[in-house]
Design a protein around this motif. Structure first.
Motif, PDB file in Angstrom:
ATOM      1  N   LEU A  27       0.829  -1.206   0.000  1.00 51.40           N
ATOM      2  CA  LEU A  27       0.000   0.000   0.000  1.00 51.40           C
ATOM      3  C   LEU A  27       0.869   1.264   0.000  1.00 51.40           C
ATOM      4  CD1 LEU A  27      -2.745  -1.047   2.591  1.00 51.40           C
ATOM      5  CD2 LEU A  27      -3.069  -0.695   0.140  1.00 51.40           C
ATOM      6  N   HIS A  28       1.936   1.251   0.789  1.00 50.95           N
ATOM      7  CA  HIS A  28       2.836   2.403   0.888  1.00 50.95           C
ATOM      8  C   HIS A  28       3.483   2.687  -0.463  1.00 50.95           C
ATOM      9  CE1 HIS A  28       6.608   4.549   1.956  1.00 50.95           C
ATOM     10  NE2 HIS A  28       5.814   5.165   2.842  1.00 50.95           N
ATOM     11  N   SER A  49      -6.086   6.862  -5.122  1.00 50.03           N
ATOM     12  CA  SER A  49      -4.912   7.139  -4.281  1.00 50.03           C
ATOM     13  C   SER A  49      -5.341   7.512  -2.861  1.00 50.03           C
ATOM     14  CB  SER A  49      -4.057   8.248  -4.895  1.00 50.03           C
ATOM     15  OG  SER A  49      -4.709   9.505  -4.786  1.00 50.03           O
ATOM     16  N   TYR A  50      -6.477   8.241  -2.746  1.00 45.89           N
ATOM     17  CA  TYR A  50      -7.000   8.569  -1.417  1.00 45.89           C
ATOM     18  C   TYR A  50      -7.449   7.304  -0.671  1.00 45.89           C
ATOM     19  CZ  TYR A  50      -7.035  13.398  -3.100  1.00 45.89           C
ATOM     20  OH  TYR A  50      -6.672  14.631  -3.599  1.00 45.89           O
ATOM     21  N   VAL A  97      -6.253   4.273  -1.105  1.00 48.52           N
ATOM     22  CA  VAL A  97      -5.033   3.566  -0.691  1.00 48.52           C
ATOM     23  C   VAL A  97      -4.460   4.203   0.563  1.00 48.52           C
ATOM     24  CG1 VAL A  97      -2.643   3.010  -1.340  1.00 48.52           C
ATOM     25  CG2 VAL A  97      -4.492   2.724  -3.007  1.00 48.52           C
ATOM     26  N   ARG A  98      -4.458   5.560   0.598  1.00 46.74           N
ATOM     27  CA  ARG A  98      -3.930   6.263   1.769  1.00 46.74           C
ATOM     28  C   ARG A  98      -4.749   5.965   3.031  1.00 46.74           C
ATOM     29  NH1 ARG A  98      -4.954  12.427   1.622  1.00 46.74           N
ATOM     30  NH2 ARG A  98      -6.989  11.593   2.224  1.00 46.74           N
ATOM     31  N   LEU A 143      -4.043   2.560   4.216  1.00 48.59           N
ATOM     32  CA  LEU A 143      -2.717   2.548   4.821  1.00 48.59           C
ATOM     33  C   LEU A 143      -2.758   3.113   6.242  1.00 48.59           C
ATOM     34  CD1 LEU A 143       0.316   1.961   4.266  1.00 48.59           C
ATOM     35  CD2 LEU A 143       0.513   4.306   3.408  1.00 48.59           C
ATOM     36  N   SER A 187       2.429   1.746  -3.391  1.00 46.21           N
ATOM     37  CA  SER A 187       1.403   2.130  -4.369  1.00 46.21           C
ATOM     38  C   SER A 187       1.062   3.609  -4.232  1.00 46.21           C
ATOM     39  CB  SER A 187       0.140   1.291  -4.171  1.00 46.21           C
ATOM     40  OG  SER A 187       0.407  -0.064  -4.412  1.00 46.21           O
ATOM     41  N   TYR A 188       0.905   4.077  -2.993  1.00 48.85           N
ATOM     42  CA  TYR A 188       0.550   5.474  -2.756  1.00 48.85           C
ATOM     43  C   TYR A 188       1.678   6.402  -3.213  1.00 48.85           C
ATOM     44  CZ  TYR A 188      -1.013   9.720  -0.461  1.00 48.85           C
ATOM     45  OH  TYR A 188      -1.415  11.007  -0.214  1.00 48.85           O
ATOM     46  N   ASN A 189       2.914   6.033  -2.880  1.00 49.53           N
ATOM     47  CA  ASN A 189       4.068   6.863  -3.277  1.00 49.53           C
ATOM     48  C   ASN A 189       4.244   6.908  -4.786  1.00 49.53           C
ATOM     49  OD1 ASN A 189       4.743   7.609  -0.694  1.00 49.53           O
ATOM     50  ND2 ASN A 189       6.224   5.945  -0.390  1.00 49.53           N
ATOM     51  N   HIS A 233       1.336   9.645  -5.701  1.00 50.12           N
ATOM     52  CA  HIS A 233       1.356  10.993  -5.142  1.00 50.12           C
ATOM     53  C   HIS A 233       2.764  11.554  -4.985  1.00 50.12           C
ATOM     54  CE1 HIS A 233      -2.235  13.177  -4.008  1.00 50.12           C
ATOM     55  NE2 HIS A 233      -2.871  11.999  -3.906  1.00 50.12           N
TER      56      HIS A 233
END
Length: 566
Positions: free
Chosen positions: A231-232, A283-284, A286-287, A290, A234-236, A239
């Motif tokens: 998840l980390h 992305s939100y 996923v965040r 996380l 993927s988000y990075n 964003h």
């Protein structure tokens, strides 16, 4: 029907393959040629007990194999084979049995290894063997009730089905009452055990489907690090400056600048805009996912401990939580029954008495139908005996009721009746059980009379008569011949005979001979053509030397047989 029989290294038979036809097949030949050995081989294939003495001298094992063809798709042997997991295709059943010189026996049905008991159970539906002193089925009183029921056909079957539906409930209630009436000490021990089990289950406070949910949670906690990293990353990737969404945003801005030039560019601009906002929304998510992650080692310990507790209960009470809860409800009900057994006993006794009234009515109905068919059977047997010149013989079906030790009617799955066939062979003599009355030639004729009736109702594919005509001659011999032929119309019949009258009625005549070669005796089987039949029947009439007169007599017998067959 038995289509083919293969015998190898059995008694005096080295190797022999015999094909059989429908109708009446007679086996004749001089004494000691091996006729009865062939019947012995069939008997062993059908599950009779064997011994090392059957193995040909000097050989390690005897091999027997029989191919049976079934014409009836509803033959009872199908369901019996299905019960034992034996595949039956194309209406063919192959029985095989190997006997070793050490006395061991290997049995197979359609290639599947089976026990001797299973071979016997299947074999009884395929072959019915009768010898002069071996009329087990008809002479055994234990079989007389089922024979009468078979004779009664659908009417008896339907009445029994109605009776048995009620009997199941009656039997279940009776067992419950017996269980509740056990002595105080046993009931106390039972109650203690059930209470311990119920307490153990209830103290666990199980919830439906809990084991499945806990396993899923354990899997998530155990894979926390892997999920967090995914998840980390993927988000990075989406964003931040010069990341996925940043580059998609640049593409969206550039296309918006030229979207008004033509419709194609406008469409591309709208599509990439939709993609940008969709990715942004993802992305939100996923965040959020996380941020919601929280590693709790104590929770993992609790889940594993809880699963161990549930698995402990599974080993004792069921394979799933649902099964454990069902078992818990069941024993809770039993505890209540034991604790209040007097009231439960009273309730069960009333239920039993109510069911008993219906059971009694249906049992009497079954008995009444059986009695009606017994009267018809008696008339048919007397007619058959008269045709066999035993018109002075009296046959009867004796009914009695099954009783308990307390001298009350005993209800069983087959009703309340005990049935036994009785006979008196001479006027003035009392009727006696069948197995204590007749002997010799009389027994042969009685058996034939009964068999000619029952064979129509039993569905046996092959009936074998092994010298059942011994001790008779003249007009009785002719009557027996006609009776055996009549049985063969509905079932394949194989018959070893010394009577020329029986041989003349044959559809197929097999001659069994033995010869000595290289110091060893061998048996051979030969189907006889018309001229050979005349010669063999002439030998049976005259003895060793066949004269022209005996041949003429043989021709006359064959002509009479042809006329008799119609």
């Amino acid at each position: 029907m038995l289509a083919e029989l293969s015998i190898k290294n059995f008694a005096i038979i080295e190797a022999l393959t015999i094909s059989f036809e429908k109708g009446l097949t007679v086996l004749t030949g001089e004494t000691g040629a091996g006729k009865s050995i062939i019947i012995d081989a069939i008997h062993l294939l059908a599950g009779a007990r064997g011994s090392s003495e059957f193995v040909r001298y000097g050989e390690k094992r005897a091999e027997l194999e029989g191919l049976f063809l079934l014409d009836d798709d509803h033959h009872p042997v199908y369901s019996k084979c299905e019960e034992f997991g034996i595949d039956v295709s194309d209406g063919m059943i192959v029985l095989r049995r190997d006997l070793s010189s050490s006395g061991k026996s290997i049995c197979r049905i359609n290639g599947k290894l089976v026990t001797l008991a299973i071979l016997r159970e299947i074999g009884q539906y395929l072959v019915d063997i009768h010898g002069q002193h071996d009329n087990q089925e008809l002479m055994n009183a234990d079989n007389h009730l089922s024979l009468l029921d078979q004779y009664g056909g659908q009417k008896v079957k339907q009445a029994l089905e109605i009776y048995r539906d009620i009997f199941k409930n009656y039997d279940m209630l009776r067992k419950k009452i017996t269980q509740l009436s056990d002595n105080e000490q046993e009931m106390a021990h039972r109650l203690d055990l059930l209470q311990f089990q119920l307490d153990e289950i209830e103290s666990a406070e199980l919830k439906p489907n809990e084991d499945v949910l806990l396993l899923e949670e354990k899997n998530q906690i155990a894979n926390f690090e892997k999920v967090y990293d995914s998840l980390h990353n993927s988000y990075n990737a989406l964003h931040g400056e010069h990341k996925g969404l940043d580059w998609v945003g640049h593409a969206m801005s550039n296309l918006e600048d030229v979207a008004s030039i033509n419709e194609t560019l406008k469409g591309l601009s709208e599509t990439i805009s939709n993609a940008y906002y969709l990715l942004e929304d993802l992305s939100y998510q996923v965040r959020n996912e996380l941020e919601s992650l929280e590693f709790d080692p104590e929770r993992l310990n609790f889940v594993e401990s809880r699963l161990n507790e549930i698995n402990h209960l599974k080993r004792k009470y069921g394979q799933t939580v649902e099964e454990i809860l069902v078992y818990s409800a069941k024993i809770e009900e039993e505890i209540d029954t034991i604790q209040n057994r007097e009231s439960h006993l009273d309730k069960l006794q009333k239920e039993l008495q109510s069911i008993l009234q219906d059971l009694s009515i249906e049992a009497k109905n079954v008995t009444s139908i059986r009695n009606n068919y017994a009267k018809i059977l008696i008339e048919e047997i007397h007619r058959e005996l008269k045709e066999l010149y035993m018109e002075k013989t009296t046959f009867d079906v004796n009914f009695s009721s099954k009783m308990t030790a307390e001298n009350e009617l005993k209800y069983t799955a087959s009703g309340i009746d005990e049935v036994e066939f009785y006979l008196s062979t001479n006027p003035g003599e009392p009727l006696k059980p069948l197995n204590k009355t007749a002997s010799g030639g009389e027994l042969s004729r009685i058996m034939l009379a009964m068999k000619s009736i029952f064979s129509q109702h039993q569905g046996i594919t092959s009936i074998i008569f092994d010298e059942v005509d011994t001790g008779v001659s003249g007009r009785v011999a002719q009557a027996i011949a006609e009776k055996i032929y009549r049985v063969s119309i509905g079932s394949q019949v194989l018959c070893i005979t010394h009577l020329p009258q029986v041989a003349a009625m044959a559809d197929t005549h097999l001659y069994i001979a033995k010869q000595t070669k290289s110091g060893r005796t061998k048996t051979s089987v030969k189907p006889l053509a018309d001229e050979e039949k005349i010669k063999e029947i002439g030998r049976m009439i005259a003895g060793v030397e066949v004269t022209e007169l005996s041949k003429e007599h043989a021709k006359e017998l064959l002509s009479l047989a042809h006329t008799s067959k119609g």
